[in-house]
Design an enzyme around this catalytic site. Structure first.
Site, PDB file in Angstrom:
ATOM      1  N   PHE A 123     -41.112  29.972 -26.488  1.00 15.60           N
ATOM      2  CA  PHE A 123     -42.383  30.553 -26.933  1.00 15.60           C
ATOM      3  C   PHE A 123     -42.756  29.978 -28.312  1.00 15.60           C
ATOM      4  O   PHE A 123     -41.886  29.780 -29.156  1.00 15.60           O
ATOM      5  CB  PHE A 123     -42.205  32.072 -27.005  1.00 15.60           C
ATOM      6  CG  PHE A 123     -43.478  32.834 -27.162  1.00 15.60           C
ATOM      7  CD1 PHE A 123     -44.308  33.075 -26.075  1.00 15.60           C
ATOM      8  CD2 PHE A 123     -43.862  33.315 -28.406  1.00 15.60           C
ATOM      9  CE1 PHE A 123     -45.489  33.791 -26.220  1.00 15.60           C
ATOM     10  CE2 PHE A 123     -45.044  34.028 -28.562  1.00 15.60           C
ATOM     11  CZ  PHE A 123     -45.857  34.275 -27.475  1.00 15.60           C
ATOM     12  N   ASP A 200     -33.813  35.607 -27.363  1.00 18.99           N
ATOM     13  CA  ASP A 200     -35.110  36.272 -27.356  1.00 18.99           C
ATOM     14  C   ASP A 200     -35.268  36.945 -25.999  1.00 18.99           C
ATOM     15  O   ASP A 200     -35.348  36.262 -24.972  1.00 18.99           O
ATOM     16  CB  ASP A 200     -36.217  35.241 -27.610  1.00 18.99           C
ATOM     17  CG  ASP A 200     -37.587  35.907 -27.717  1.00 18.99           C
ATOM     18  OD1 ASP A 200     -37.789  36.947 -27.069  1.00 18.99           O
ATOM     19  OD2 ASP A 200     -38.439  35.358 -28.443  1.00 18.99           O
ATOM     20  N   TYR A 225     -43.921  45.771 -26.633  1.00 23.74           N
ATOM     21  CA  TYR A 225     -45.198  46.062 -25.957  1.00 23.74           C
ATOM     22  C   TYR A 225     -45.336  45.417 -24.591  1.00 23.74           C
ATOM     23  O   TYR A 225     -46.375  45.532 -23.960  1.00 23.74           O
ATOM     24  CB  TYR A 225     -46.381  45.665 -26.853  1.00 23.74           C
ATOM     25  CG  TYR A 225     -46.340  44.236 -27.364  1.00 23.74           C
ATOM     26  CD1 TYR A 225     -46.742  43.174 -26.562  1.00 23.74           C
ATOM     27  CD2 TYR A 225     -45.909  43.952 -28.658  1.00 23.74           C
ATOM     28  CE1 TYR A 225     -46.704  41.871 -27.032  1.00 23.74           C
ATOM     29  CE2 TYR A 225     -45.859  42.661 -29.138  1.00 23.74           C
ATOM     30  CZ  TYR A 225     -46.256  41.621 -28.324  1.00 23.74           C
ATOM     31  OH  TYR A 225     -46.203  40.331 -28.790  1.00 23.74           O
ATOM     32  N   LYS A 226     -44.302  44.723 -24.114  1.00 24.98           N
ATOM     33  CA  LYS A 226     -44.385  44.115 -22.785  1.00 24.98           C
ATOM     34  C   LYS A 226     -43.837  45.114 -21.756  1.00 24.98           C
ATOM     35  O   LYS A 226     -44.520  46.081 -21.441  1.00 24.98           O
ATOM     36  CB  LYS A 226     -43.663  42.771 -22.805  1.00 24.98           C
ATOM     37  CG  LYS A 226     -44.456  41.766 -23.657  1.00 24.98           C
ATOM     38  CD  LYS A 226     -43.760  40.470 -23.936  1.00 24.98           C
ATOM     39  CE  LYS A 226     -44.688  39.572 -24.763  1.00 24.98           C
ATOM     40  NZ  LYS A 226     -43.981  38.462 -25.412  1.00 24.98           N
ATOM     41  N   ARG A 372     -50.252  33.426 -14.633  1.00 28.77           N
ATOM     42  CA  ARG A 372     -49.000  34.181 -14.530  1.00 28.77           C
ATOM     43  C   ARG A 372     -49.317  35.533 -13.921  1.00 28.77           C
ATOM     44  O   ARG A 372     -50.235  36.227 -14.372  1.00 28.77           O
ATOM     45  CB  ARG A 372     -48.404  34.452 -15.917  1.00 28.77           C
ATOM     46  CG  ARG A 372     -47.761  33.286 -16.587  1.00 28.77           C
ATOM     47  CD  ARG A 372     -46.928  33.712 -17.804  1.00 28.77           C
ATOM     48  NE  ARG A 372     -47.625  34.645 -18.699  1.00 28.77           N
ATOM     49  CZ  ARG A 372     -47.155  35.021 -19.877  1.00 28.77           C
ATOM     50  NH1 ARG A 372     -45.990  34.573 -20.313  1.00 28.77           N
ATOM     51  NH2 ARG A 372     -47.829  35.851 -20.642  1.00 28.77           N
TER      52      ARG A 372
HETATM   53  C1  LIG Z   1     -44.346  37.918 -26.558  1.00 28.16           C
HETATM   54  C2  LIG Z   1     -43.307  37.050 -27.182  1.00 28.16           C
HETATM   55  C3  LIG Z   1     -43.172  37.005 -28.566  1.00 28.16           C
HETATM   56  C4  LIG Z   1     -44.140  37.784 -29.415  1.00 28.16           C
HETATM   57  O1  LIG Z   1     -43.907  37.815 -30.752  1.00 28.16           O
HETATM   58  P1  LIG Z   1     -44.819  38.752 -31.662  1.00 28.16           P
HETATM   59  O2  LIG Z   1     -44.251  38.655 -32.994  1.00 28.16           O
HETATM   60  O3  LIG Z   1     -44.768  40.132 -31.066  1.00 28.16           O
HETATM   61  O4  LIG Z   1     -46.225  38.257 -31.579  1.00 28.16           O
HETATM   62  C5  LIG Z   1     -42.143  36.235 -29.089  1.00 28.16           C
HETATM   63  N1  LIG Z   1     -41.309  35.530 -28.286  1.00 28.16           N
HETATM   64  C6  LIG Z   1     -41.443  35.562 -26.937  1.00 28.16           C
HETATM   65  C7  LIG Z   1     -40.493  34.802 -26.065  1.00 28.16           C
HETATM   66  C8  LIG Z   1     -42.454  36.312 -26.355  1.00 28.16           C
HETATM   67  O5  LIG Z   1     -42.594  36.327 -25.034  1.00 28.16           O
END
Ligand SMILES: *Cc1c(COP(=O)(O)O)cnc(C)c1O
Length: 399
Positions: A123, A200, A225-226, A372
């Protein structure tokens, strides 16, 4: 619709869908992997909190338990979803900030080692944070080039780690393809090279059973939040393995991570244990909805959630094969290697997204041409998956 209906009828978790707030006009919400839906109990919880706890207790609330929430909710999350014994998980900050804290802490805990291993398909925030820290500390990034369909494998990592590796950072579930990595095996590869392993868990927490303690993971972060349905901008969590807590020192030295925050004294001394990973005032309101989802996951059990996730993603793949023959599946067909989303690529997906939204069909779009389908098991029905995939096929066919 009959096959979807049969699957829904046989689904023991189907009734939980009614526990989520309804979205007017939405016929297929297929983006639970980007923003989970709120539970109706969370609406009441937030209102009660504002009226009674914040409104009624006012500043006294801090002395009556708010300050403990980052660690108590962290323990509960650890028990329900992470396979983590108490005292190793804390809630607070965004995933991005927590990655910063733990990458910095990890490279400082491996002095003399000069490399961080991360994959190019990780990401963006993970890559950007690592790039910043590497530039700051004069470290080298060793990039893993993953085959998008195969993801990060122990073999690939074994080729990249060595005596210079301080840290490896990968995602348990790849945000694009949904590939589910073998966290335990890859962690063992990192350890064999003397490196720390940071994971992560954004796309696996709450949907893929995880055993951080048993798998020997050193450090982890993940999103609230996911699949944890904490709401937009809900705080993230981190995990620091107990044996590392005295060795790993995070860099954002704030008063609430200090040993004696209310003495307002000179000089910082980190609090012992996981509390030392905190920095500033915890985002209490942002944690409320997540608590409800953790409670629901606890009552249902992660194994049952995972079984439905596999059934949903399998059904989505089956429908895509039948109805979208011109789209390319970019997710693993093998159930044991996928998370809870399915990605399809088609050169015209970018152009049809607004048309899908008009119909109340909400998947997720990822550049350059991926749709997705993020299938959050407790809030998504099989019928909804079918409505969504049929809508994509219809819209593609019409134009
Ligand atoms: C959604 C996501 C993030 C989000 O990071 P934020 O700091 O909440 O914006 C980070 N890493 C991965 C792999 C994600 O899927």
């Amino acid at each position: 619709m009959s096959r979807a209906r049969a699957l829904d009828d046989a689904d023991k978790l189907a009734s939980h869908r009614a526990e989520f707030v309804e979205a007017p006009g939405v016929v297929a919400y297929l983006d639970g992997n980007s923003l989970g839906r709120p539970l109706t109990t969370s609406v009441a919880r937030v209102e009660t909190f504002l009226r009674e706890e914040w409104g009624g207790r006012l500043i006294r609330g801090w002395d009556e338990g708010w300050l403990d929430l980052p660690l108590s909710i962290g323990d509960e999350l650890g028990r329900v979803a992470l396979g983590a014994a108490p005292g190793q998980v804390a809630i607070g900050d965004s995933t991005t900030v927590l990655i910063y804290k733990l990458v910095r802490a990890a490279v400082d805990a491996r002095p003399g080692r000069t490399e961080i291993v991360i994959d190019r398909d990780n990401f963006p925030t993970d890559r950007y944070v690592v790039e910043g820290i590497a530039a700051d500390r004069g470290l080298t990034i060793r990039w893993a080039d993953t085959d998008a369909a195969a993801g990060v494998t122990p073999e690939l990592v074994a080729d990249l780690v060595g005596p210079q590796t301080a840290l490896t950072l990968f995602s348990s579930v790849a945000y694009r393809s949904g590939f589910l990595a073998d966290v335990e095996a890859i962690t063992a590869v990192s350890h064999a090279a003397g490196a720390l392993a940071l994971w992560d868990l954004c796309h696996s927490v709450g949907v893929v059973p995880t055993e951080l303690d048993a798998w020997g993971v050193d450090l982890a972060v993940g999103c609230g939040y996911k699949y944890l349905n904490g709401g937009p901008g809900a705080p993230a969590f981190l995990y620091v393995r107990r044996e590392l807590q005295s060795e790993v020192r995070q860099p954002i030295q704030g008063w609430l991570g200090s040993a004696t925050p209310f003495e307002m004294g000179q000089g910082y001394t980190a609090a012992a244990g996981i509390r030392g990973t905190l920095s500033g005032t915890p985002p209490i309101v942002g944690m409320l909805a997540m608590q409800d989802m953790i409670a629901l996951l606890s009552s249902v059990g992660l194994e049952a959630v995972r079984a439905k996730s596999i059934a949903l993603t399998g059904f989505a793949i089956e429908l895509c094969d039948a109805l979208l023959p011109t789209a390319a599946l970019s997710s693993p067909r093998e159930a044991t290697r996928r998370g809870s989303h399915v990605t399809l690529d088609h050169p015209r997906f970018a152009e049809i997204m607004p048309l899908l939204w008009e119909r109340g069909v909400i998947p997720d779009f990822r550049r350059p041409d991926g749709i997705r389908l993020g299938l959050s098991p407790l809030s998504t029905s099989f019928a909804e998956v079918e409505v969504g995939v049929r809508a994509i096929a219809d819209v593609l066919g019409e134009r």
